[in-house]
Design an enzyme around this catalytic site. Structure first.
Site, PDB file in Angstrom:
ATOM      1  N   HIS A  55       0.374  -1.691  -6.238  1.00 27.03           N
ATOM      2  CA  HIS A  55       0.561  -0.243  -6.081  1.00 27.03           C
ATOM      3  C   HIS A  55       2.025   0.143  -6.250  1.00 27.03           C
ATOM      4  O   HIS A  55       2.873  -0.253  -5.456  1.00 27.03           O
ATOM      5  CB  HIS A  55       0.077   0.198  -4.692  1.00 27.03           C
ATOM      6  CG  HIS A  55       0.029   1.676  -4.500  1.00 27.03           C
ATOM      7  ND1 HIS A  55      -0.882   2.480  -5.147  1.00 27.03           N
ATOM      8  CD2 HIS A  55       0.784   2.524  -3.759  1.00 27.03           C
ATOM      9  CE1 HIS A  55      -0.700   3.739  -4.793  1.00 27.03           C
ATOM     10  NE2 HIS A  55       0.318   3.796  -3.947  1.00 27.03           N
ATOM     11  N   ARG A 209      -7.710  14.326  -0.394  1.00 23.05           N
ATOM     12  CA  ARG A 209      -7.090  15.652  -0.351  1.00 23.05           C
ATOM     13  C   ARG A 209      -7.077  16.295  -1.730  1.00 23.05           C
ATOM     14  O   ARG A 209      -7.227  17.496  -1.878  1.00 23.05           O
ATOM     15  CB  ARG A 209      -5.624  15.572   0.115  1.00 23.05           C
ATOM     16  CG  ARG A 209      -5.397  15.011   1.472  1.00 23.05           C
ATOM     17  CD  ARG A 209      -3.961  15.270   1.953  1.00 23.05           C
ATOM     18  NE  ARG A 209      -2.923  14.821   1.025  1.00 23.05           N
ATOM     19  CZ  ARG A 209      -2.415  13.590   0.999  1.00 23.05           C
ATOM     20  NH1 ARG A 209      -2.857  12.684   1.836  1.00 23.05           N
ATOM     21  NH2 ARG A 209      -1.465  13.260   0.146  1.00 23.05           N
ATOM     22  N   HIS A 230      -5.485   6.515  -2.689  1.00 28.11           N
ATOM     23  CA  HIS A 230      -4.730   6.549  -1.420  1.00 28.11           C
ATOM     24  C   HIS A 230      -5.698   7.005  -0.329  1.00 28.11           C
ATOM     25  O   HIS A 230      -6.391   8.005  -0.516  1.00 28.11           O
ATOM     26  CB  HIS A 230      -3.646   7.640  -1.455  1.00 28.11           C
ATOM     27  CG  HIS A 230      -2.461   7.363  -2.313  1.00 28.11           C
ATOM     28  ND1 HIS A 230      -1.951   8.299  -3.178  1.00 28.11           N
ATOM     29  CD2 HIS A 230      -1.637   6.299  -2.392  1.00 28.11           C
ATOM     30  CE1 HIS A 230      -0.867   7.813  -3.765  1.00 28.11           C
ATOM     31  NE2 HIS A 230      -0.652   6.602  -3.327  1.00 28.11           N
ATOM     32  N   GLU A 233      -3.552   7.270   5.092  1.00 29.09           N
ATOM     33  CA  GLU A 233      -2.176   6.779   5.242  1.00 29.09           C
ATOM     34  C   GLU A 233      -1.518   7.408   6.466  1.00 29.09           C
ATOM     35  O   GLU A 233      -0.669   6.782   7.100  1.00 29.09           O
ATOM     36  CB  GLU A 233      -1.369   7.101   3.979  1.00 29.09           C
ATOM     37  CG  GLU A 233       0.085   6.612   4.040  1.00 29.09           C
ATOM     38  CD  GLU A 233       0.872   6.871   2.764  1.00 29.09           C
ATOM     39  OE1 GLU A 233       0.332   7.522   1.852  1.00 29.09           O
ATOM     40  OE2 GLU A 233       2.024   6.418   2.682  1.00 29.09           O
ATOM     41  N   HIS A 267      -3.353   1.712   1.398  1.00 30.71           N
ATOM     42  CA  HIS A 267      -2.929   1.981   2.777  1.00 30.71           C
ATOM     43  C   HIS A 267      -4.071   1.732   3.772  1.00 30.71           C
ATOM     44  O   HIS A 267      -4.051   0.761   4.488  1.00 30.71           O
ATOM     45  CB  HIS A 267      -2.331   3.383   2.971  1.00 30.71           C
ATOM     46  CG  HIS A 267      -1.199   3.679   2.037  1.00 30.71           C
ATOM     47  ND1 HIS A 267      -0.074   2.887   1.988  1.00 30.71           N
ATOM     48  CD2 HIS A 267      -1.028   4.640   1.080  1.00 30.71           C
ATOM     49  CE1 HIS A 267       0.752   3.359   1.060  1.00 30.71           C
ATOM     50  NE2 HIS A 267       0.202   4.417   0.491  1.00 30.71           N
ATOM     51  N   ASP A 318       4.793   0.326  -3.849  1.00 27.81           N
ATOM     52  CA  ASP A 318       4.599   1.754  -3.623  1.00 27.81           C
ATOM     53  C   ASP A 318       5.808   2.615  -3.980  1.00 27.81           C
ATOM     54  O   ASP A 318       6.077   2.861  -5.137  1.00 27.81           O
ATOM     55  CB  ASP A 318       4.158   1.959  -2.156  1.00 27.81           C
ATOM     56  CG  ASP A 318       3.575   3.347  -1.908  1.00 27.81           C
ATOM     57  OD1 ASP A 318       3.520   4.147  -2.854  1.00 27.81           O
ATOM     58  OD2 ASP A 318       3.181   3.634  -0.752  1.00 27.81           O
TER      59      ASP A 318
HETATM   60 ZN    ZN Z   1       1.304   5.516  -3.265  1.00 24.57          ZN
END
Ligand code: ZN
Length: 449
Positions: A55, A209, A230, A233, A267, A318
């Protein structure tokens, strides 16, 4: 055909001595232990398989260290994200590629041999399409190509600012597609990867989201490879998901999508015991990013419960605030030790933590990135040679070498890195370091000066 000879190598079945590895067209075609060195092929010391970085948002490398100042009302993931949005307003394709190449070079130097680029910066500064709508994907592929890093490209679908299909905010204008536009982007990504025969293409719904349930379904149906998302998180995200659906994010995902071994849940920090079991049972990989999760104050994943349930994991860099394969694994273990107040808390038996972490993360990342893991026939010839002369690694063999690399060595623990049979790192430095670093420096001058 190319061959190398390793004094010691970690094979899928364990450590072996005097290992000859034959390589053709970038792949391993034969592995034989207990073979005397013939004096003809390149002689290496201790060799392990390269680690996948599952990631990354490559461009964020250039803002590393610029968001470490506290605010009066308290800094958070969300205020960090505001700064990140302002930063990316300055990125044009050339600058973006220069940053990505620097990040990818650093990944190779630290032991990562393939990246899963979770790629969401698609459009021009004003939100308009480039002449080639996949222009930025072309630049990701070019950065991977010029550094030699393996690429699993994960173009991101992003359409909304919050659960329930909320309209996007202006700062998100460079990320946005509808489903039809995204299908076009995916075609453009296929074209962008045509010259990279071992590149892998997947899809990445950004988060629950940013996608509606209908959009998520459409993306899963068009996925040509791995599916990364994702999830969970931040606790605010969990609360918002519960308010929207009555369910927690991971719980909602499993109730509404057929999550299997193609998936990588990035995550998954905030999960309850039922969600831990769901993830482990599904065969999906959880993508942990310990340095970034610590930097952003995300929280600590319930790793031991997940591992005991049979869960699979890999690590990712990330935000690229610090690119270091060993440090990701070290911090993953240390976060758990601090929380559980014990030592060697993850590996299930009386075995080396370094060996266990390295093998699990190598296998998990390979699954999440759509490639074969380990030093076996058919796998990519992605090799790391540990530097047994490094002060932290002298007079050690086998598992103790891995433990000493991951827990005790600073820079310079890798003597060489090979990708697809090509040596890209010599004595710890990428073979094109000067040119890539100079272009990165010029790019930073344009955006930060
Ligand atoms: Zn990310």
């Amino acid at each position: 055909m190319l061959s190398v000879h390793a004094a010691h190598a970690l094979l899928p079945q364990g450590w072996a001595r005097d290992v000859r590895i034959d390589i053709q067209a970038g792949r391993i075609t034969a592995v034989a232990a207990e073979q005397p060195w013939d004096g003809q092929v390149q002689r290496l010391g201790c060799v392990v398989a390269g680690l996948g970085n599952l990631h990354s948002h490559a461009f964020q490398r250039a803002m590393a260290g610029l968001t470490e100042v506290g605010g009066r009302s308290g800094d958070s993931f969300w205020s960090w994200r505001e700064l990140m949005y302002r930063f990316l307003d300055r990125l044009d394709p050339d600058t973006f590629q220069a940053i990505a190449a620097q990040a990818y070079m650093e990944m190779l130097e630290s032991g990562f041999t393939r990246v899963g680029e979770f790629h969401y910066l698609h459009h021009a500064e004003d939100g308009s399409r480039y002449a080639n709508p996949a222009e930025m994907a072309v630049r990701v592929a070019a950065a991977a190509d010029e550094t030699g890093l393996g690429l699993t490209l994960l173009p991101v679908f992003y359409a909304h600012s919050d659960f329930g299909g909320a309209a996007p905010v202006p700062a998100q204008r460079r990320f946005l597609h509808d489903v039809e536009g995204f299908a076009g982007l995916l075609d453009g990504c296929r074209q962008a990867l045509r010259a990279s025969p071992d590149a892998v293409l997947g899809v990445a719904p950004h988060s629950l989201r940013a996608t509606t349930p209908q959009e998520l379904q459409a993306l899963v149906e068009m996925a040509p490879g791995p599916i990364h998302i994702h999830i969970a998180e931040q606790t605010r995200e969990v609360d918002a998901c519960v308010a929207w659906s009555g369910q927690r994010p991971v719980q909602w995902l499993y109730a509404n999508a057929d999550v299997d071994a193609r998936w990588c849940l990035v995550h998954a920090t905030h999960v309850d015991p039922r969600e831990v079991q769901l993830m482990a049972d599904s065969g999906a990989v959880v993508g942990l990013c310990p340095i970034t999760e610590a930097n952003l104050g995300d929280g600590v994943f319930p790793m031991r419960d997940f591992v005991q349930a049979g869960g699979r994991f890999g690590v990712g860099s990330d935000s690229n605030v610090l690119i270091d394969a060993a440090e990701e694994l070290r911090l993953l273990e240390y976060g758990q030790r601090l929380q559980l107040r014990g030592r060697n808390v993850l590996s299930p038996g009386p075995e080396s933590s370094g060996r266990w972490l390295y093998e699990q993360a190598t296998n998990g990342a390979a699954q999440a990135l759509g490639v074969q893991a380990g030093l076996g026939v058919g796998a990519p010839a992605d090799l790391l040679e540990l530097d047994e002369q490094h002060p932290a690694m002298q007079h050690r063999t086998g598992d103790a070498l891995l433990d000493s690399w991951l827990f005790a060595a600073r820079n310079g623990a890798l003597r060489g890195v090979w990708r697809n049979g090509r040596q890209l790192v010599r004595d710890g430095r990428h073979v094109n370091r000067e040119a890539i670093a100079a272009r990165y420096q010029a790019a930073l001058g344009r955006i930060l000066a």
